[in-house]
Design an enzyme around this catalytic site. Structure first.
Site, short mmCIF file in Angstrom:
data_model
loop_
_atom_site.label_atom_id
_atom_site.label_comp_id
_atom_site.label_asym_id
_atom_site.label_seq_id
_atom_site.Cartn_x
_atom_site.Cartn_y
_atom_site.Cartn_z
N LYS A 133 -9.99 1.05 14.85
CA LYS A 133 -8.61 1.40 15.21
C LYS A 133 -8.48 1.50 16.74
CE LYS A 133 -6.46 1.64 11.25
NZ LYS A 133 -5.32 0.78 10.94
N GLY A 162 0.82 -1.22 0.00
CA GLY A 162 0.00 0.00 0.00
C GLY A 162 0.84 1.26 0.00
N PHE A 163 0.17 2.39 0.17
CA PHE A 163 0.85 3.69 0.11
C PHE A 163 1.93 3.79 1.19
CE2 PHE A 163 0.11 8.15 1.99
CZ PHE A 163 1.28 8.65 1.43
N ILE A 164 1.54 3.80 2.45
CA ILE A 164 2.53 3.98 3.52
C ILE A 164 3.43 2.76 3.60
CG2 ILE A 164 2.85 4.36 6.01
CD1 ILE A 164 0.06 5.79 5.95
N TYR A 169 -14.63 2.90 11.03
CA TYR A 169 -13.17 2.85 10.84
C TYR A 169 -12.45 3.27 12.12
CZ TYR A 169 -8.51 4.40 9.41
OH TYR A 169 -7.15 4.60 9.35
N1 LIG Z 1 -3.09 7.32 4.74
C1 LIG Z 1 -3.51 7.94 5.82
O1 LIG Z 1 -3.75 9.15 5.82
C2 LIG Z 1 -3.69 7.18 7.12
C3 LIG Z 1 -4.08 7.90 8.27
C4 LIG Z 1 -4.25 7.21 9.46
C5 LIG Z 1 -4.00 5.84 9.52
N2 LIG Z 1 -3.64 5.17 8.39
C6 LIG Z 1 -3.41 3.73 8.49
O2 LIG Z 1 -2.15 3.44 7.91
C7 LIG Z 1 -2.19 2.14 7.30
C8 LIG Z 1 -1.74 2.25 5.85
O3 LIG Z 1 -2.62 3.16 5.16
P1 LIG Z 1 -2.44 3.52 3.62
O4 LIG Z 1 -2.93 4.90 3.44
O5 LIG Z 1 -1.09 3.15 3.17
O6 LIG Z 1 -3.52 2.55 2.98
P2 LIG Z 1 -3.41 1.50 1.76
O7 LIG Z 1 -4.81 1.05 1.52
O8 LIG Z 1 -2.65 2.10 0.63
O9 LIG Z 1 -2.56 0.33 2.40
C9 LIG Z 1 -3.11 -0.73 3.13
C10 LIG Z 1 -2.63 -2.02 2.52
O10 LIG Z 1 -3.18 -3.10 3.28
C11 LIG Z 1 -3.60 -4.09 2.39
N3 LIG Z 1 -4.69 -4.85 3.03
C12 LIG Z 1 -5.93 -4.39 3.36
N4 LIG Z 1 -6.67 -5.38 3.86
C13 LIG Z 1 -5.87 -6.47 3.89
C14 LIG Z 1 -6.06 -7.82 4.33
N5 LIG Z 1 -7.24 -8.24 4.81
N6 LIG Z 1 -5.03 -8.68 4.22
C15 LIG Z 1 -3.82 -8.28 3.72
N7 LIG Z 1 -3.60 -7.02 3.29
C16 LIG Z 1 -4.61 -6.14 3.38
C17 LIG Z 1 -4.09 -3.36 1.17
O11 LIG Z 1 -4.10 -4.18 0.01
C18 LIG Z 1 -3.10 -2.21 1.07
O12 LIG Z 1 -2.01 -2.54 0.24
C19 LIG Z 1 -3.60 1.65 7.48
O13 LIG Z 1 -3.64 0.84 8.65
C20 LIG Z 1 -4.41 2.91 7.71
O14 LIG Z 1 -5.58 2.66 8.44
C21 LIG Z 1 -3.47 5.82 7.19
#
Ligand SMILES: NC(=O)c1ccc[n+]([C@@H]2O[C@H](COP(=O)([O-])OP(=O)(O)OC[C@H]3O[C@@H](n4cnc5c(N)ncnc54)[C@H](O)[C@@H]3O)[C@@H](O)[C@H]2O)c1
Length: 337
Positions: A170, A19-21, A166
């Site tokens: 968390k 994913g992104f982060i 959501y």
């Molecule tokens: N981007 C933000 O602004 C933000 C803010 C607060 C918290 N977060 C948290 O940071 C984390 C990463 O966020 P992101 O923005 O990179 O999101 P993202 O959706 O790009 O990354 C999440 C990754 O998890 C994978 N995933 C989801 N469900 C899954 C499962 N059941 N089994 C295996 N893989 C699974 C997805 O395919 C994806 O690649 C998440 O936990 C999100 O809740 C993000």
């Protein structure tokens, strides 16, 4: 970043590493000489092609292994731990996989619960079973709920009233991890990310969506009158915090905010993007959405004091960097969110 002794030659399981982060974290770990095992199910929350692109460069690193596994599937996960459990004792688990996004969680709360809570339970159970102690968890600023009078948000604040499924998942996952740290000595760091942006940002998030629509001359959906405020965090600062959290060992359970501690209104954010893209936005005004909070604003004094966190990229500097990435990515691969 200089080499970090608690990362080099250690092995980490990064869930959500496509994913992104996650993909930024994986790259940083590999560049620091770590071995990285990624578990990701490449689901279609947004175009899975983007996730496929994210992991392509990692195949060049000998220390990279990828499993296309759903964290809800305990037996599939167990097979990864059976293979890598002993190595993971040196590094640990960085748990980023989740169903993200506030608004979609109202439509499918069960999927959010099963992924974000049961998925986290599965990982905590396997950590216990395989004797892995280090566990870094991606939590969210949304756990603070609708509390505009309590800004900037402190980690010690009450988080018992989240206002979206959501956010609720968390908060539940944090609580579950506390229990595992108390009962089994799991060493947990929960990082509450405040809206993260930068190269590769999810296409469903405002900065990416607005940049694309403004660039294409299409209307942008704006919820409310533009006065809602967010603390937007640049990905490099998030990475700094994640790395510091991996090295943190003082307490068995700790929570840290990762934000810039600077807020910007939605209206100002749009102006910034307009200026950098060089086009005026066409506004499609919509009512405020249920589940959205009026403000997020991180108090980062604890993170600074205990993790040595020093964020460097405020929004005025980060937006040009994001737009620059977006324009370059457009030339290379047309993005189809
Ligand atoms: N981007 C933000 O602004 C933000 C803010 C607060 C918290 N977060 C948290 O940071 C984390 C990463 O966020 P992101 O923005 O990179 O999101 P993202 O959706 O790009 O990354 C999440 C990754 O998890 C994978 N995933 C989801 N469900 C899954 C499962 N059941 N089994 C295996 N893989 C699974 C997805 O395919 C994806 O690649 C998440 O936990 C999100 O809740 C993000």
């Amino acid at each position: 970043m200089s080499t970090l002794p608690f990362v080099e030659n250690k092995t980490f399981l990064v869930t959500g590493g496509a994913g992104f982060i996650g993909s930024h974290v994986v790259r940083a770990l590999l560049d620091q000489g770590a071995q990285v095992v990624v578990v990701d199910d490449f689901n279609d929350f947004y175009d899975p092609h983007i996730k496929e692109q994210n992991v392509v460069p990692f195949s060049e690193y000998p220390g990279f292994t990828l499993y296309r596994i759903d964290i809800r599937d305990m037996e599939a996960l167990r097979s990864v731990f059976t293979l890598h459990g002993p190595e993971l004792k040196t590094g640990g688990i960085i748990h980023l996989a989740a169903r993200a996004g506030v608004r979609p969680s109202l439509k499918n709360p069960r999927l959010y619960l099963e992924t974000n809570v049961t998925g986290t339970l599965n990982l905590a159970e396997l950590a216990r079973e395989f004797g892995i102690t280090k566990f870094v968890f991606a939590s969210s600023s949304s756990v603070y709920g609708d509390s505009p009078d309590a800004v900037p948000f402190k980690e010690s604040q009450d988080i018992s009233k989240p206002i979206s499924p959501y956010a609720s998942t968390k908060a539940m996952a944090e609580s579950l991890l506390y229990t595992y740290s108390h009962l089994y000595g799991l060493q947990v760091v929960c990082l509450r990310f405040f809206t993260v942006y930068g190269p590769g940002q999810r296409p469903d998030l405002a900065i990416h969506k607005f940049t694309r629509l403004i660039h294409e001359g299409k209307p942008i959906p704006v919820f409310g009158d533009g006065s809602t405020r967010r603390d937007y965090t640049y990905i490099d600062d998030i990475l700094q915090g994640v790395m510091a959290a991996i090295g943190y060992e003082e307490k068995a359970f700790e929570v840290f905010n990762l934000g810039e501690s600077q807020t910007v209104t939605l209206a100002r954010l749009i102006e910034l993007i307009e200026t950098v893209v060089g086009k005026k936005a066409v506004i499609d005004r919509q009512p405020l959405q249920p589940g959205d909070v009026p403000i997020t604003y991180a108090d980062i004094s604890k993170t600074k004091a205990m993790l040595g966190y020093q964020p460097t990229t405020q929004i005025d500097a980060g937006i040009p960097k994001f737009v620059d990435w977006y324009m370059n990515a457009l030339v290379k691969v047309p993005i189809t969110p």
